[in-house]
Motif scaffolding. Structure first.
Motif, PDB file in Angstrom:
ATOM      1  N   LEU A  30      19.929 -99.758  27.037  1.00  0.00           N
ATOM      2  CA  LEU A  30      20.616 -98.496  26.983  1.00  0.00           C
ATOM      3  C   LEU A  30      19.385 -97.203  27.000  1.00  0.00           C
ATOM      4  O   LEU A  30      19.807 -96.028  27.692  1.00  0.00           O
ATOM      5  CB  LEU A  30      21.243 -98.321  25.733  1.00  0.00           C
ATOM      6  CG  LEU A  30      22.597 -98.897  25.369  1.00  0.00           C
ATOM      7  CD1 LEU A  30      23.060 -98.993  23.965  1.00  0.00           C
ATOM      8  CD2 LEU A  30      23.587 -98.369  26.570  1.00  0.00           C
ATOM      9  N   LEU A  33      18.353 -96.604  30.557  1.00  0.00           N
ATOM     10  CA  LEU A  33      19.673 -96.073  31.401  1.00  0.00           C
ATOM     11  C   LEU A  33      19.637 -94.381  31.189  1.00  0.00           C
ATOM     12  O   LEU A  33      19.694 -93.678  31.963  1.00  0.00           O
ATOM     13  CB  LEU A  33      21.117 -96.702  31.343  1.00  0.00           C
ATOM     14  CG  LEU A  33      21.026 -98.030  31.837  1.00  0.00           C
ATOM     15  CD1 LEU A  33      22.195 -98.643  31.514  1.00  0.00           C
ATOM     16  CD2 LEU A  33      21.110 -98.021  33.534  1.00  0.00           C
ATOM     17  N   LEU A  34      19.574 -94.222  29.800  1.00  0.00           N
ATOM     18  CA  LEU A  34      19.669 -92.764  29.372  1.00  0.00           C
ATOM     19  C   LEU A  34      18.625 -92.079  29.797  1.00  0.00           C
ATOM     20  O   LEU A  34      18.461 -90.851  30.339  1.00  0.00           O
ATOM     21  CB  LEU A  34      20.025 -92.681  27.904  1.00  0.00           C
ATOM     22  CG  LEU A  34      21.288 -93.352  27.569  1.00  0.00           C
ATOM     23  CD1 LEU A  34      21.192 -93.108  25.733  1.00  0.00           C
ATOM     24  CD2 LEU A  34      22.263 -92.351  27.804  1.00  0.00           C
ATOM     25  N   GLU A  37      18.505 -89.918  33.177  1.00  0.00           N
ATOM     26  CA  GLU A  37      19.214 -88.717  32.955  1.00  0.00           C
ATOM     27  C   GLU A  37      18.151 -87.832  33.017  1.00  0.00           C
ATOM     28  O   GLU A  37      17.246 -87.499  31.729  1.00  0.00           O
ATOM     29  CB  GLU A  37      20.257 -88.657  32.161  1.00  0.00           C
ATOM     30  CG  GLU A  37      21.347 -89.724  32.253  1.00  0.00           C
ATOM     31  CD  GLU A  37      22.217 -89.501  33.244  1.00  0.00           C
ATOM     32  OE1 GLU A  37      22.452 -88.504  33.857  1.00  0.00           O
ATOM     33  OE2 GLU A  37      22.739 -90.449  33.865  1.00  0.00           O
ATOM     34  N   LYS A 117      31.003-100.118  24.742  1.00  0.00           N
ATOM     35  CA  LYS A 117      29.593-100.563  25.329  1.00  0.00           C
ATOM     36  C   LYS A 117      29.844-100.945  26.915  1.00  0.00           C
ATOM     37  O   LYS A 117      28.741-100.534  27.537  1.00  0.00           O
ATOM     38  CB  LYS A 117      28.921-101.570  24.747  1.00  0.00           C
ATOM     39  CG  LYS A 117      28.505-101.498  23.253  1.00  0.00           C
ATOM     40  CD  LYS A 117      27.584-102.553  22.792  1.00  0.00           C
ATOM     41  CE  LYS A 117      27.157-102.355  21.428  1.00  0.00           C
ATOM     42  NZ  LYS A 117      26.256-103.471  21.102  1.00  0.00           N
ATOM     43  N   ASP A 118      30.892-101.107  27.439  1.00  0.00           N
ATOM     44  CA  ASP A 118      30.941-101.606  28.886  1.00  0.00           C
ATOM     45  C   ASP A 118      31.292-100.190  29.488  1.00  0.00           C
ATOM     46  O   ASP A 118      31.720-100.494  30.961  1.00  0.00           O
ATOM     47  CB  ASP A 118      31.818-102.828  29.106  1.00  0.00           C
ATOM     48  CG  ASP A 118      33.341-102.649  28.582  1.00  0.00           C
ATOM     49  OD1 ASP A 118      33.612-101.537  28.388  1.00  0.00           O
ATOM     50  OD2 ASP A 118      34.145-103.468  28.781  1.00  0.00           O
ATOM     51  N   PRO A 120      30.629 -97.136  31.789  1.00  0.00           N
ATOM     52  CA  PRO A 120      29.485 -96.838  32.693  1.00  0.00           C
ATOM     53  C   PRO A 120      28.541 -95.730  31.858  1.00  0.00           C
ATOM     54  O   PRO A 120      28.943 -94.737  31.439  1.00  0.00           O
ATOM     55  CB  PRO A 120      30.364 -95.949  33.864  1.00  0.00           C
ATOM     56  CG  PRO A 120      31.811 -96.524  33.663  1.00  0.00           C
ATOM     57  CD  PRO A 120      32.091 -96.854  32.400  1.00  0.00           C
ATOM     58  N   ALA A 121      27.353 -96.003  32.261  1.00  0.00           N
ATOM     59  CA  ALA A 121      26.261 -95.171  31.933  1.00  0.00           C
ATOM     60  C   ALA A 121      26.449 -93.437  31.974  1.00  0.00           C
ATOM     61  O   ALA A 121      26.189 -92.862  31.194  1.00  0.00           O
ATOM     62  CB  ALA A 121      24.759 -95.589  32.519  1.00  0.00           C
ATOM     63  N   ALA A 122      27.273 -93.309  33.245  1.00  0.00           N
ATOM     64  CA  ALA A 122      27.465 -91.888  33.542  1.00  0.00           C
ATOM     65  C   ALA A 122      28.455 -91.365  32.524  1.00  0.00           C
ATOM     66  O   ALA A 122      28.318 -90.234  32.120  1.00  0.00           O
ATOM     67  CB  ALA A 122      27.898 -91.823  34.960  1.00  0.00           C
ATOM     68  N   ARG A 123      29.378 -92.187  31.942  1.00  0.00           N
ATOM     69  CA  ARG A 123      30.467 -91.839  31.072  1.00  0.00           C
ATOM     70  C   ARG A 123      29.636 -91.506  29.619  1.00  0.00           C
ATOM     71  O   ARG A 123      30.005 -90.595  28.939  1.00  0.00           O
ATOM     72  CB  ARG A 123      31.404 -92.569  31.090  1.00  0.00           C
ATOM     73  CG  ARG A 123      32.434 -92.229  30.021  1.00  0.00           C
ATOM     74  CD  ARG A 123      33.650 -93.119  29.957  1.00  0.00           C
ATOM     75  NE  ARG A 123      34.202 -93.860  31.382  1.00  0.00           N
ATOM     76  CZ  ARG A 123      35.164 -94.542  31.368  1.00  0.00           C
ATOM     77  NH1 ARG A 123      35.480 -95.444  30.449  1.00  0.00           N
ATOM     78  NH2 ARG A 123      35.749 -94.849  32.858  1.00  0.00           N
ATOM     79  N   LEU A 124      28.611 -92.416  29.318  1.00  0.00           N
ATOM     80  CA  LEU A 124      28.150 -92.219  27.923  1.00  0.00           C
ATOM     81  C   LEU A 124      27.260 -90.882  28.146  1.00  0.00           C
ATOM     82  O   LEU A 124      27.152 -90.225  26.995  1.00  0.00           O
ATOM     83  CB  LEU A 124      27.278 -93.342  27.845  1.00  0.00           C
ATOM     84  CG  LEU A 124      26.243 -93.273  26.564  1.00  0.00           C
ATOM     85  CD1 LEU A 124      27.139 -92.982  25.205  1.00  0.00           C
ATOM     86  CD2 LEU A 124      25.446 -94.606  26.462  1.00  0.00           C
ATOM     87  N   ALA A 125      26.388 -90.851  29.075  1.00  0.00           N
ATOM     88  CA  ALA A 125      25.548 -89.527  29.163  1.00  0.00           C
ATOM     89  C   ALA A 125      26.367 -88.289  29.232  1.00  0.00           C
ATOM     90  O   ALA A 125      26.024 -87.400  28.606  1.00  0.00           O
ATOM     91  CB  ALA A 125      24.879 -89.578  30.635  1.00  0.00           C
TER      92      ALA A 125
END
Length: 214
Positions: A30, A33-34, A37, A117-118, A120-125
């Protein structure tokens, strides 16, 4: 030589993130991935829920990204502590299990976002950016499920007694540990079993956990 003006990306202040996750591989993934950004910086990481508040006090952060199930303290309890002690810190809850009851408890604890948690990383950002703008971000599937499920029928006391009973403790042991009378413990357990539609306390614990009520 004339200095070049900063681009919007260069001048934008990075979002400082506290990441709390007990599984080191997940936490590191995590954070990596973050870190891709340009406007997000994971400035501190912890593996226990009871380390969250001290970490946020030691290293100023804008957002706390919390897993729900951690040793020491759940992410929901850590979120509640942050809301009371450091209200300026935004809280984003992550969970492996999309349980509707967890969503309701997360909102009650003051969380600004709730995601699985599953996602997409873009959605979390994007969620981190949105909560800093004052928005509340909720996984739409979980929101629909929470509305369909209804409110948690267990009271705080029933939840406490049912949770404590999960290790197989006897009523007498529960009464001593929770500073309650034997009859009170029996009544709380009986009511919890009825509300969950279970046949016994073990089944009541399982049902309540599956629904995110504990």
């Amino acid at each position: 030589m004339t200095a070049q003006p900063e681009s919007p990306q260069d001048s934008r202040k990075a979002i400082r993130v506290l990441l709390a996750e007990d599984q080191s591989m997940v936490r590191e993934a995590l954070a990596a991935l973050l870190g891709l950004e340009g406007d997000i910086d994971v400035v501190t990481q912890v593996a226990r829920g009871d380390e969250v508040l001290d970490a946020a006090r030691t290293t100023p952060v804008d957002v706390a990204l919390l897993d729900i199930e951690m040793p020491g303290m759940t992410g929901l309890d850590a979120a509640d502590l942050l809301r009371r002690e450091l209200p300026a810190v935004k809280v984003v809850i992550l969970t492996t299990f999309g349980r509707p009851g967890y969503l309701r408890r997360a909102m009650e604890s003051g969380a600004d976002a709730f995601l699985v948690k599953d996602a997409p990383a873009a959605r979390l950002a994007d969620a981190l950016r949105r909560v800093l703008r004052g928005e509340r971000v909720i996984d739409p599937t979980l929101a629909a499920a929470a509305l369909a499920e209804g409110a948690n029928p267990l009271t705080d006391r029933e939840r406490a007694v049912l949770t404590a009973s999960a290790d197989g403790s006897t009523n007498a042991e529960l009464a001593k540990a929770l500073h309650l009378s034997h009859g009170t413990v029996r009544n709380y357990l009986s009511t919890a079993i009825q509300k969950t539609g279970a046949r016994n306390r073990a089944e009541a614990v399982r049902i309540a956990r599956d629904k995110g009520w504990l």
